[in-house]
Every structure is written in structure tokens, then in C-alpha cells.
Scaffold this active site. Structure first.
Site, mmCIF file in Angstrom:
data_model
loop_
_atom_site.group_PDB
_atom_site.id
_atom_site.type_symbol
_atom_site.label_atom_id
_atom_site.label_comp_id
_atom_site.label_asym_id
_atom_site.label_seq_id
_atom_site.Cartn_x
_atom_site.Cartn_y
_atom_site.Cartn_z
ATOM 1 C CD GLU A 1 -0.683 -6.787 10.565
ATOM 2 O OE1 GLU A 1 -1.453 -7.751 10.448
ATOM 3 O OE2 GLU A 1 -0.997 -5.632 10.211
ATOM 4 C CG ASP B 1 -6.873 -3.009 -23.998
ATOM 5 O OD1 ASP B 1 -5.970 -3.629 -23.413
ATOM 6 O OD2 ASP B 1 -7.931 -3.526 -24.402
ATOM 7 N N PRO C 1 0.814 -1.221 0.000
ATOM 8 C CG PRO C 1 -0.789 -1.557 1.661
ATOM 9 C CD PRO C 1 0.526 -2.073 1.189
HETATM 10 N N1 LIG Z 1 -2.759 -1.787 -2.512
HETATM 11 C C1 LIG Z 1 -1.845 -2.728 -2.740
HETATM 12 O O1 LIG Z 1 -1.205 -2.818 -3.779
HETATM 13 C C2 LIG Z 1 -1.621 -3.720 -1.638
HETATM 14 C C3 LIG Z 1 -0.487 -4.499 -1.630
HETATM 15 C C4 LIG Z 1 -0.285 -5.435 -0.615
HETATM 16 C C5 LIG Z 1 -1.247 -5.524 0.393
HETATM 17 N N2 LIG Z 1 -1.122 -6.376 1.429
HETATM 18 C C6 LIG Z 1 0.132 -7.070 1.715
HETATM 19 C C7 LIG Z 1 1.087 -6.099 2.350
HETATM 20 C C8 LIG Z 1 2.256 -5.781 1.663
HETATM 21 C C9 LIG Z 1 3.161 -4.879 2.233
HETATM 22 C C10 LIG Z 1 2.899 -4.279 3.458
HETATM 23 C C11 LIG Z 1 1.724 -4.575 4.123
HETATM 24 C C12 LIG Z 1 0.811 -5.491 3.593
HETATM 25 N N3 LIG Z 1 -0.374 -5.816 4.285
HETATM 26 C C13 LIG Z 1 -0.402 -7.155 4.817
HETATM 27 C C14 LIG Z 1 -1.745 -7.453 5.427
HETATM 28 O O2 LIG Z 1 -2.125 -6.467 6.342
HETATM 29 C C15 LIG Z 1 -2.223 -5.185 5.746
HETATM 30 C C16 LIG Z 1 -0.907 -4.764 5.152
HETATM 31 N N4 LIG Z 1 -2.363 -4.752 0.357
HETATM 32 C C17 LIG Z 1 -2.548 -3.852 -0.627
#
Ligand SMILES: NC(=O)c1ccc(NCc2ccccc2N2CCOCC2)nc1
Length: 245
Positions: free
Chosen positions: A116, A169, A89
């Protein structure tokens, strides 16, 4: 040929792209290769631990550096020179322009986080770029990795049947898609726009461009910079909006 190495605790998930549809056919045709490396296979302890409690306390667990780093090393050995991309994220927001910048890469290593997240020092030591598929939180990086694989696979020559269809596309044109129709001609009294039955290809091209412009203006106006529209596009958009009044 796009050669992707994925570091993931859930390699089975990637059958979604290797065994189905356009990407599955790309794998069969040797245009796309996906190989998974599971950190759990690089653990040294009897319990094959890949996570541990977070320093500073707080909920959940954090992925440990050593097993992930060893899995990345194995992927690097198979894909020398490949950049390591971490899906998170906190990454740069992926859009079609971003896909275009990544598309020329013949090799990539994608790192899918769980728990996490991953110890920050792994990111500092091994990650070349962080990407996000959108502003929402998922349980792991596998689905984002598959989204990126699908978008990149479509940009490989020969993957999408009709090359024209990739250029047309939506988003490839910078616009949303025009409406699509197929048989039957009438459904619950709803008929197909007669222009599409006319066989007049120039008229059809203009109608589709008008629909794409109009729908984009209505739903995602920020995607349109009116000053950069051609005279034809300006005229078609005006015509669409007049018809909407
Ligand atoms: N938006 C995106 O590209 C996206 C990508 C991955 C993802 N999650 C894996 C993750 C990866 C990295 C850090 C935290 C986390 N998470 C693990 C689970 O808990 C929350 C945080 N979520 C959304």
C-alpha cells in the site's frame, strides 16, 4: 551519462528498459546505466520480510523502513550525491517540462513502492522529491520509474539517433505531433497527403506545423496560448480551422 539506481522488489522488471530499443542501445553504448537494489536483500529475518501490517488497521501491508533504508544506503554509496525520487500518486505530476528539469542530473536514485506504500518516516528521512506519472493508481512504482528513465534517457546526448528528432518531438515543441506516413502510398484507397511527396521542404515544414497546431487546438487546447503563437503559427492555425469548417 545518466546513472540510475533503482530501489525495487522486482529488479527483473527493469530488463524492459535495459534490454530493448533506444534505452537498451543507450545502456550498450554506456550512455545509460541502471543498477537495482532490492530491499529483500537487506532484511535480517529468516523470512526476508519487507512489509508489515499498518498501524491503525486497514487493508493491505506497508513497506517497512529498515530494509528499504538499507537498500537506499547501498544505492547512495554507489551514487554519491544522487537525489532520491519516490514515484507515487502523491507526487508532482510529470510532464515534458518536468523531464527537462530532471534531465541535467547525471545520477538519480528512484524508489519504487509496492504494497500500500512505504512508511511515511522513510519518505521524511530519505526522499528528496516525489513524482507521479499521472492521476491513476498502479500496483507498484516500477512502471512509473521506467517511464521516467525512458523520458530522461531520450534527453541524454547521443541517445536518440537524429538529434533533430528529439527537438521536433511533440511536447518538446509544446505541441502534439503531426501525422506520420510511410510506404505504401495508398492503403485501402487512403493516400499520403501530396505535400509530403512534393519534395518542397519549406512547404512540408509549414504543413507539419499547421497539423501540429490544429491537432493540438482540437485535442488539447489548454496546451496552446494563442497570444504566444508567432504570426506564422497564428495564420497556420486559422487556415487549419477554416479547412475544418
Ligand atoms: N501515478 C503514479 O505515478 C503511481 C506511482 C506509484 C503507484 N503505485 C505504487 C505506490 C507508490 C507509493 C504509494 C502508493 C503506491 N501504491 C501501491 C499499490 O497500491 C496503490 C498505491 N501508482 C501510481
Amino acid at each position: 551519462m545518466l546513472n540510475v539506481g533503482v530501489v525495487t522488489l522486482f529488479p527483473e522488471m527493469f530488463r524492459a528498459v535495459t534490454e530493448h530499443g533506444v534505452t537498451g542501445r543507450a545502456v550498450d553504448a554506456g550512455r545509460l546505466a541502471i543498477q537495482c537494489w532490492n530491499p529483500r536483500d537487506y532484511t535480517q529475518d529468516r523470512h526476508r520480510n519487507v512489509d508489515d501490517s499498518p498501524y491503525g488497521g486497514g487493508p493491505g501491508m506497508v513497506m517497512q523502513v529498515a530494509p528499504v533504508r538499507a537498500a537506499i544506503a547501498a544505492a547512495r554509496a554507489a551514487l554519491p550525491g544522487a537525489p532520491v525520487i519516490y514515484l507515487s500518486p502523491q507526487g508532482r505530476r510529470l510532464d515534458q517540462a518536468g523531464v527537462e528539469t530532471l534531465a541535467p542530473a547525471a545520477r538519480l536514485i528512484l524508489l519504487a513502492g509496492r504494497y500500500e506504500g512505504i512508511d511515511e518516516r522513510l519518505i521524511e528521512l530519505e526522499v528528496d522529491a516525489e513524482w507521479s506519472i499521472g492521476d491513476y493508481v498502479l500496483s507498484g512504482g516500477e512502471l512509473p520509474a521506467m517511464v521516467m528513465i525512458d523520458a530522461l534517457a531520450r534527453r541524454q546526448p547521443g541517445v536518440v539517433g537524429d538529434a533533430g528528432s528529439v527537438d521536433a518531438d511533440s511536447f518538446a515543441t509544446g505541441l502534439l505531433d503531426y501525422p506520420h506516413y510511410t510506404r505504401p502510398e495508398s492503403i485501402d484507397g487512403r493516400t499520403v497527403p501530396e505535400v509530403l511527396l512534393s519534395g518542397d521542404h519549406e512547404r512540408i515544414r509549414r504543413w507539419r506545423l499547421k497539423q501540429a497546431l490544429g491537432r493540438t487546438w482540437q485535442r488539447r487546447p489548454e496546451l496552446i496560448d494563442r497570444s504566444r503563437l508567432s504570426a506564422e503559427e497564428q495564420a497556420l492555425l486559422d487556415e487549419f480551422l477554416r479547412e475544418q469548417e
